[in-house]
Design a protein around this motif. Sequence first.
Motif, PDB file in Angstrom:
ATOM      1  N   ARG A   1       0.817  -1.222   0.000  1.00 21.37           N
ATOM      2  CA  ARG A   1       0.000   0.000   0.000  1.00 21.37           C
ATOM      3  C   ARG A   1       0.849   1.270   0.000  1.00 21.37           C
ATOM      4  N   VAL A   2       1.868   1.292   0.841  1.00 25.13           N
ATOM      5  CA  VAL A   2       2.586   2.546   1.071  1.00 25.13           C
ATOM      6  C   VAL A   2       4.096   2.330   0.986  1.00 25.13           C
TER       7      VAL A   2
ATOM      8  N   GLN B   1       7.706   4.501   1.573  1.00 23.39           N
ATOM      9  CA  GLN B   1       8.376   5.712   2.054  1.00 23.39           C
ATOM     10  C   GLN B   1       9.869   5.549   1.786  1.00 23.39           C
TER      11      GLN B   1
ATOM     12  N   HIS C   1      11.241  16.822  -3.007  1.00 22.27           N
ATOM     13  CA  HIS C   1      10.036  16.233  -2.408  1.00 22.27           C
ATOM     14  C   HIS C   1       9.181  15.659  -3.533  1.00 22.27           C
TER      15      HIS C   1
ATOM     16  N   MET D   1       5.720  13.051  -4.465  1.00 25.79           N
ATOM     17  CA  MET D   1       4.636  12.111  -4.149  1.00 25.79           C
ATOM     18  C   MET D   1       4.520  11.160  -5.323  1.00 25.79           C
TER      19      MET D   1
ATOM     20  N   ARG E   1       2.621   7.715  -7.295  1.00 29.51           N
ATOM     21  CA  ARG E   1       1.476   6.801  -7.453  1.00 29.51           C
ATOM     22  C   ARG E   1       1.904   5.636  -8.331  1.00 29.51           C
TER      23      ARG E   1
ATOM     24  N   LYS F   1       0.783   3.980  -3.006  1.00 31.18           N
ATOM     25  CA  LYS F   1       1.217   5.375  -2.999  1.00 31.18           C
ATOM     26  C   LYS F   1       2.568   5.481  -2.310  1.00 31.18           C
TER      27      LYS F   1
ATOM     28  N   MET G   1       6.016   8.301  -1.007  1.00 25.56           N
ATOM     29  CA  MET G   1       6.681   9.597  -0.881  1.00 25.56           C
ATOM     30  C   MET G   1       8.180   9.348  -0.995  1.00 25.56           C
TER      31      MET G   1
ATOM     32  N   ASN H   1       5.019  23.713 -11.410  1.00 28.62           N
ATOM     33  CA  ASN H   1       4.505  23.905 -10.049  1.00 28.62           C
ATOM     34  C   ASN H   1       4.131  22.588  -9.382  1.00 28.62           C
TER      35      ASN H   1
ATOM     36  N   TRP I   1       1.046  16.920 -11.244  1.00 33.99           N
ATOM     37  CA  TRP I   1       1.193  15.484 -11.500  1.00 33.99           C
ATOM     38  C   TRP I   1       1.571  15.257 -12.957  1.00 33.99           C
TER      39      TRP I   1
ATOM     40  N   ALA J   1      -0.135  20.437  -1.052  1.00 35.23           N
ATOM     41  CA  ALA J   1      -0.718  19.497  -2.001  1.00 35.23           C
ATOM     42  C   ALA J   1      -0.827  18.168  -1.269  1.00 35.23           C
ATOM     43  N   ALA J   2      -2.042  17.627  -1.222  1.00 37.80           N
ATOM     44  CA  ALA J   2      -2.266  16.444  -0.378  1.00 37.80           C
ATOM     45  C   ALA J   2      -2.902  15.315  -1.165  1.00 37.80           C
ATOM     46  N   ASP J   3      -2.369  14.129  -0.945  1.00 32.49           N
ATOM     47  CA  ASP J   3      -2.902  12.928  -1.586  1.00 32.49           C
ATOM     48  C   ASP J   3      -3.405  11.993  -0.486  1.00 32.49           C
ATOM     49  N   LEU J   4      -4.715  12.023  -0.264  1.00 35.47           N
ATOM     50  CA  LEU J   4      -5.303  11.199   0.798  1.00 35.47           C
ATOM     51  C   LEU J   4      -5.846   9.901   0.205  1.00 35.47           C
ATOM     52  N   THR J   5      -5.695   8.840   0.927  1.00 37.21           N
ATOM     53  CA  THR J   5      -6.126   7.535   0.423  1.00 37.21           C
ATOM     54  C   THR J   5      -6.882   6.787   1.510  1.00 37.21           C
TER      55      THR J   5
ATOM     56  N   PHE K   1      -7.200   3.058   2.112  1.00 35.76           N
ATOM     57  CA  PHE K   1      -6.730   1.765   1.622  1.00 35.76           C
ATOM     58  C   PHE K   1      -7.668   0.628   2.000  1.00 35.76           C
TER      59      PHE K   1
ATOM     60  N   ASN L   1      -4.500   7.094   5.040  1.00 33.63           N
ATOM     61  CA  ASN L   1      -3.092   7.361   4.724  1.00 33.63           C
ATOM     62  C   ASN L   1      -3.015   8.727   4.052  1.00 33.63           C
TER      63      ASN L   1
ATOM     64  N   HIS M   1      -0.487  11.750   2.379  1.00 33.80           N
ATOM     65  CA  HIS M   1       0.783  12.297   1.868  1.00 33.80           C
ATOM     66  C   HIS M   1       0.582  13.773   1.545  1.00 33.80           C
ATOM     67  N   VAL M   2       1.440  14.604   2.100  1.00 37.44           N
ATOM     68  CA  VAL M   2       1.290  16.048   1.867  1.00 37.44           C
ATOM     69  C   VAL M   2       2.650  16.676   1.583  1.00 37.44           C
ATOM     70  N   MET M   3       2.693  17.555   0.602  1.00 35.58           N
ATOM     71  CA  MET M   3       3.851  18.425   0.404  1.00 35.58           C
ATOM     72  C   MET M   3       3.467  19.813   0.892  1.00 35.58           C
ATOM     73  N   LEU M   4       4.388  20.461   1.559  1.00 37.36           N
ATOM     74  CA  LEU M   4       4.104  21.733   2.231  1.00 37.36           C
ATOM     75  C   LEU M   4       5.020  22.828   1.714  1.00 37.36           C
TER      76      LEU M   4
ATOM     77  N   TRP N   1       3.731  12.892   6.378  1.00 40.02           N
ATOM     78  CA  TRP N   1       3.110  11.587   6.155  1.00 40.02           C
ATOM     79  C   TRP N   1       2.416  11.179   7.435  1.00 40.02           C
TER      80      TRP N   1
ATOM     81  N   ASN O   1      -7.343  16.146  -7.113  1.00 37.11           N
ATOM     82  CA  ASN O   1      -6.183  15.380  -7.586  1.00 37.11           C
ATOM     83  C   ASN O   1      -4.879  15.905  -6.993  1.00 37.11           C
ATOM     84  N   ALA O   2      -4.921  16.216  -5.718  1.00 33.31           N
ATOM     85  CA  ALA O   2      -3.721  16.653  -5.011  1.00 33.31           C
ATOM     86  C   ALA O   2      -3.106  17.918  -5.606  1.00 33.31           C
TER      87      ALA O   2
ATOM     88  N   TRP P   1      -2.211  21.941  -5.698  1.00 33.13           N
ATOM     89  CA  TRP P   1      -1.793  22.880  -4.665  1.00 33.13           C
ATOM     90  C   TRP P   1      -2.947  23.781  -4.279  1.00 33.13           C
TER      91      TRP P   1
END
Lengths: 377, 377, 377, 377
Positions: free
Chosen positions: A158-159, A161, A236, A238, A240, A246, A248, A371, A374, B219-223, B225, B234, B236-239, B250, B371-372, B374
């Motif tokens: 699933r994940v 890192q 950084h 992300m 898929r 998913k 990182m 920017n 994806w 930008a966040a990718d939430l899942t 599972f 789960n 995943h975020v970029m800040l 994460w 779709n994640a 920004w």
Amino acid sequence: MKPIRLGMVGGGNDAFIGGVHRIASRIDGSFELVAGALSSTEEKSKASGEALGLAPDRCYGSFTEMAKREARLKDGIEAVAIVTPNHVHFPAAREFLKRGIHVICDKPLTSTLADAKKLVAAAEKSDAQFILTHNYTGYPMVRQARAMVAEGALGKIRVVQAEYPQDWLTTPMEGEGLKQAEWRTDPARSGAGGCVGDIGTHAYNLAGFVTGLTLESLAADLTSFVEGRQLDDNVHVMLRYAGGAKGMLWSSQVAPGNENGLKLRVYGEKGGLEWSQEDPNYLWYTPFGEPKQLLTRNGAGANAGNQAASRIPPGHPEGYLEGFANIYNEAADVITAARTGAVPEHLLPTVHDGLDGVTFIDACVRSSARNAAWVKV
Amino acid sequence: MKPIRLGMVGGGNDAFIGGVHRIASRIDGSFELVAGALSSTEEKSKASGEALGLAPDRCYGSFTEMAKREARLKDGIEAVAIVTPNHVHFPAAREFLKRGIHVICDKPLTSTLADAKKLVAAAEKSDAQFILTHNYTGYPMVRQARAMVAEGALGKIRVVQAEYPQDWLTTPMEGEGLKQAEWRTDPARSGAGGCVGDIGTHAYNLAGFVTGLTLESLAADLTSFVEGRQLDDNVHVMLRYAGGAKGMLWSSQVAPGNENGLKLRVYGEKGGLEWSQEDPNYLWYTPFGEPKQLLTRNGAGANAGNQAASRIPPGHPEGYLEGFANIYNEAADVITAARTGAVPEHLLPTVHDGLDGVTFIDACVRSSARNAAWVKV
Amino acid sequence: MKPIRLGMVGGGNDAFIGGVHRIASRIDGSFELVAGALSSTEEKSKASGEALGLAPDRCYGSFTEMAKREARLKDGIEAVAIVTPNHVHFPAAREFLKRGIHVICDKPLTSTLADAKKLVAAAEKSDAQFILTHNYTGYPMVRQARAMVAEGALGKIRVVQAEYPQDWLTTPMEGEGLKQAEWRTDPARSGAGGCVGDIGTHAYNLAGFVTGLTLESLAADLTSFVEGRQLDDNVHVMLRYAGGAKGMLWSSQVAPGNENGLKLRVYGEKGGLEWSQEDPNYLWYTPFGEPKQLLTRNGAGANAGNQAASRIPPGHPEGYLEGFANIYNEAADVITAARTGAVPEHLLPTVHDGLDGVTFIDACVRSSARNAAWVKV
Amino acid sequence: MKPIRLGMVGGGNDAFIGGVHRIASRIDGSFELVAGALSSTEEKSKASGEALGLAPDRCYGSFTEMAKREARLKDGIEAVAIVTPNHVHFPAAREFLKRGIHVICDKPLTSTLADAKKLVAAAEKSDAQFILTHNYTGYPMVRQARAMVAEGALGKIRVVQAEYPQDWLTTPMEGEGLKQAEWRTDPARSGAGGCVGDIGTHAYNLAGFVTGLTLESLAADLTSFVEGRQLDDNVHVMLRYAGGAKGMLWSSQVAPGNENGLKLRVYGEKGGLEWSQEDPNYLWYTPFGEPKQLLTRNGAGANAGNQAASRIPPGHPEGYLEGFANIYNEAADVITAARTGAVPEHLLPTVHDGLDGVTFIDACVRSSARNAAWVKV
């Protein structure tokens, strides 16, 4: 078995990775270094070669000259190690491949995606083997991890890192005469990726090696924190993967306190794995709902891949050079087998893995330029 | 000093966090629990209250009833701890705030951004204090870290790596009668964020507390599972922070082998810091170009914030409950000071930190839905 | 359940361990401190008591006065915590025991072997309970370890390695006004053992608690490294247990870099265990020929003793105070049960464990005086 | 530089340490293996030699034959590695020393104290160098530690804690056809010490190497836990050094979960050091009253000895084979220098260190036979 006669392109006196390749080729006695185009001029090449015990007439001023002459010698080199800055990988590899000389090449495969594609074509046309030194895949515990995932110990993944932080470019070292920093921060020699090409690609490759997953798309935010630096020094991403996993990925060369912090964590429906390059003789295996297990190199619970990649009993640590030597050792097996035509199955990184890596770098650079949108790979 | 009279909303027999709040309030003797709306019915509330030694007539069937009656009692509660599922935070807090009863509320602040804004308004209108238990900020080494960043030990911050993996929701526990899992995976009670609201927000808060940085976009990718789960498990975020710092976050509830792996790494131009919640008595400080230092709770190199938050000498570990108790302890100071009108400076999480957290959750959910992409925060 | 009314002897403003006992008694709400002979004069005792919220008329100038009066009060103390320097343990405990007041006493039991024997007699004659705070036995992972050994997970025990290094007496702190150092290095107050009595006895007790082994003989080499120090500050002991197991014990107060490094390793015919007090939420279990397992507090693989001694889920660390509170909590159960006459089985350290500890100290001192010859215990 | 021509005594197909010596001699390219008396018969020796690429006429059936013939060859071996069971070290070394062939010999020096003394005499009479592979002294962090102690970073040394636990002899492996176990548990081949000679001597040597202390007396309690085993498999020793320092040493081959747990801790008046062989790229330095420092191989804070013994940058771990190779590498320097007569200062273990080790083993055996009484060394 007679050692394989090896030449080297790059790896002169000031270089770092050349020395690593030489030790790796020597540890198990499977290679003998006999020729080199070690530096950019014949004079420097001879000077470097002398220190390594090479015959002066086999120290060349260019890889082209070396490829031509060695191909004609009766006892010419059977294989060449290419350990130059990235932009030389492609032209050098092409020369040797077209003469049937096996190539062991440092990563990333090339400095551009176009070159990478041409190199794949060149390798496919050649009878010679092409081996990429994504050396971290040679560590015994990485081999163990890959086999465990393949056998389903973690269930569906699933994940992922992955990270590879360093700190040596925290300050503008490239302006202070450090050669290793200079070419790595120079787009002409490194390609469009800095940190992402130098070490991000290692983390990406390792994740793929262990999980077997195929990347579908990514969003990357590359940064150059040090003023005046042309290439990224912090990455950084992300990720898929096909099938829904998913990930990182973080790589950095400006993270003080990190030396070579390559680390991979993988989580599936049934369990997890964690491996850290700086302490490579350990692998955490965490089956869900059971106590954590600390597996060791060649120790209790070691599988066949772990054992095969180990030289000595558990508790006596093997390190980076032994992992690197595992690549050379397996390369020697493949090259020896190739003499008789039948190349066995192996786990060595290929030119296709190299293309995959350059595709990853290219996608990161493209995404970041938009920017961090994806992008498909 | 007489202990502060405390009431509790939520925290009945089946609950988890209520018991934690009670211990935390008791460790330093600054609070005395005297009333409760511990469960959703008066009967259950009385049963839970009896086990805790509460007088039956101060066990209420609803927070409204409790707020009304306690406000009228001569020795009524001075403060209330709200330890319910998220959606109850706002209505309950509002009742007590408007009667001048201090509120200590679990995180996240509310289950919706709209509620969060209303609660800020309610808190600002009230004379009572509002304290949010982002409890990890109470750990001594976290206090040390914050002060070190503020004093410039790391130089300008470049990179933030925050993570909070768990594994307890690896399988669909919410379908097996586990109350803790049920409400956390239910949008009606948790809000639009699952894992991101439950623990991602802790990691986000911790990063801000230590670095002092302000988030600009993410930008966040939430899942989700686990099949059938309505909320993310789960994250995943970029800040991107104001001033140019970048980060990754994460959080996961499906990462086997992770119990409560909250971890923060911060890197600046001059050095780095690393802290891990599961081993909270340590803090790595890595000044660039110097040996790594392992700072310890109340040990050599401890600064004032570290010492003030410590009860016992170094080497005798303090843990989660002591960190939580530090929040309660500081809350007691603030509440006591508020009796005479002068609220001192403090490091307690406020209603504004709570709004910041809910804004973060909301932004993650919005980004992921696009779709994640920004999004600004 | 109504909290047990507790008094305290010692633990005034300058003391360390008194504060620990108070927190430990409070964490689970089973005790309420209502009286104290906290200091050596009534005035100081009242000052310390006021800060703790005690009624002035229950702050006494001596333990004798306190014992006499509290025994007569209708709501007098049911139990007393004795937290003084060692030489006071015996006379104070005797006063309360003879009045039927339960005693919770810090270790070592007494400052002399003669006193220890008298105290055993006094405890046996009394209806009151006597509980010794060898607090490290309260840690959940220690409880787990003990049960695992008892169930045979390690097979017959062969080797015990126990150690407890500290560094705080590396320099002559006792000459610099540090009260904690003064009495601990003073034979009149500490007894004949310095480091061996203060912390060596903890390591010895822990080894016995976990393994269930009975010591037969020892050879001890005690040293006072700091010039002018009257008592040992470093302790080397070889141990021989009944049944053939062997052990080593090291304790030190002059080992720079060690805070409270209590550690136990036990090896049997089938496996090993390793536990470290500074990271108490982990326990290594190493079945021979299988992967190492890292067990966690209240986590996967936790047994009943581990779970019963845990308050919160795994990954949220509990520490020294919670372990100490487990002793108080179990003491509360025993004391409550004693009200009705039936004292349940328990794992609390008793007056006999205390005698065992003082016997160990005495044997170490005797052995060392005879050039570390073997002595029977 | 031309590689030194090396022969090997022992190290045939079934052996373990022979392969380690070969890799170590090869890593830096300073030796070339050209001859061997690898097994006890000429036939087996030739079979083993063939696999290693040796010329058949330089594979001998005995070390005497090899010494005689190689000494007469124009290109005969310059040095010999002796990697046999202990009892062969002395007779083999004597043959080569008296012919002026340099000897690199595994530890312990000999199987008896009498042989050790004779070997010292033989080495002193010879022009050839004698080097003992107490290989752990070759680790970069061990070199760093030694220099730090010598420079006074720890002040006067007070306490030494050395240990080397293993677990591979937990069961009677010697009865199951494992050659490595057979000779190690056989007094005729190992000498009077089992575990103490095999690994206890490593721990003892390491302590002396790092601290520079001279042992004065010891008390040792040796045990054979496995039924029927003739030699000790667990070793407890108390140490007294000249100048007042005290120590403990534990070695074991029956401690489940320990692979090669060699560990050294040293404490002085000003600070401490801690190093663990299984994680050899780290060294803890704990100056009293300051934060703990984690020094790394070739990293920030590395001193000259650390750097000189490192091949690659920090964070890429070097291991056991590289440490072993450092001994070979330094041996090559000494042997090369010896060609011109001037042997430089070096840190290699000598025949005198070997005698010191055998004296330690002998003293442990004598002490243990007298009920672990103190014996002078």
